[in-house]
Design an enzyme around this catalytic site. Sequence first.
Site, mmCIF file in Angstrom:
data_model
loop_
_atom_site.group_PDB
_atom_site.id
_atom_site.type_symbol
_atom_site.label_atom_id
_atom_site.label_comp_id
_atom_site.label_asym_id
_atom_site.label_seq_id
_atom_site.Cartn_x
_atom_site.Cartn_y
_atom_site.Cartn_z
ATOM 1 N N ASP A 90 0.870 -1.178 0.000
ATOM 2 C CA ASP A 90 0.000 0.000 0.000
ATOM 3 C C ASP A 90 0.911 1.234 0.000
ATOM 4 O O ASP A 90 1.469 1.614 1.033
ATOM 5 C CB ASP A 90 -0.898 0.013 1.244
ATOM 6 C CG ASP A 90 -1.984 -1.049 1.204
ATOM 7 O OD1 ASP A 90 -1.773 -2.094 0.549
ATOM 8 O OD2 ASP A 90 -3.039 -0.844 1.839
ATOM 9 N N LYS A 154 -6.627 3.520 -3.606
ATOM 10 C CA LYS A 154 -7.041 3.523 -2.206
ATOM 11 C C LYS A 154 -7.290 4.956 -1.742
ATOM 12 O O LYS A 154 -6.558 5.867 -2.120
ATOM 13 C CB LYS A 154 -5.948 2.852 -1.368
ATOM 14 C CG LYS A 154 -6.194 2.820 0.140
ATOM 15 C CD LYS A 154 -5.062 2.080 0.846
ATOM 16 C CE LYS A 154 -5.132 2.216 2.359
ATOM 17 N NZ LYS A 154 -4.015 1.516 3.029
ATOM 18 N N LYS A 183 -9.845 0.305 -2.540
ATOM 19 C CA LYS A 183 -9.745 0.093 -1.098
ATOM 20 C C LYS A 183 -10.101 1.395 -0.395
ATOM 21 O O LYS A 183 -9.567 2.456 -0.718
ATOM 22 C CB LYS A 183 -8.339 -0.355 -0.696
ATOM 23 C CG LYS A 183 -8.189 -0.574 0.821
ATOM 24 C CD LYS A 183 -6.825 -1.155 1.173
ATOM 25 C CE LYS A 183 -6.625 -1.216 2.693
ATOM 26 N NZ LYS A 183 -5.313 -1.807 3.062
#
Length: 220
Positions: A90, A154, A183
Amino acid sequence: MRNLNEYLDSTLLRADATAAQIAALCHEAMEYKFRAVCIPPCYVSLARDILRGSDVRIATVIGFPLGNSATAVKAYEAERAVGDGADEIDMVMNISYFKSGRHIDARDDIREVVSAAAKGGAIVKVIIETCLLDEDEIREACRLVMETGAAFVKTSTGFSTGGAAAEDVRVMKETVGDRLKIKAAGGIRDLAEAGELIDAGADRLGCSAAADVMEEWKES
């Protein structure tokens, strides 16, 4: 909604998180069968040892939480994390580049991390920090991420001025369609919030209260 546990990345990224707390998070993730744990890079090898043989994936963060590390440093962080056992990266987009109009530099920064992660078979989720962007910027950032080979876009680090918002997720979904997964992360504390974000288009939820949300779901 499919089983809620399949959406959840149980997350612990606080600066004061201890090794014992990371270990407990991993054991809890196996108990609830969460999709992943999301933990600091220094604890990836610990999580690997605990989670070996389970279906829980290991996610870690790169360029976190500001995104403005040098690209080569981010790429090395990703390569090292994957070598230690990370399945998912991430990363934080270089928001400064993006806001400065340096979109090609921001895109290439992501591409370098995607390439480094791919050497070990890991996927990348790109944090665009939606709370710092207006709607047009969210759409443009999503389009940029679609050019990089990343798997997810995300919403948030959870360490800036705001977290996941359903309206932002809807904008992201309208923009990326099925080309990227989404996400949502930051401030998800209960089942109602989780459900709203999933309905808006989120495929994964980063949540530091994952066990509490799961218990609420089981009782509903």
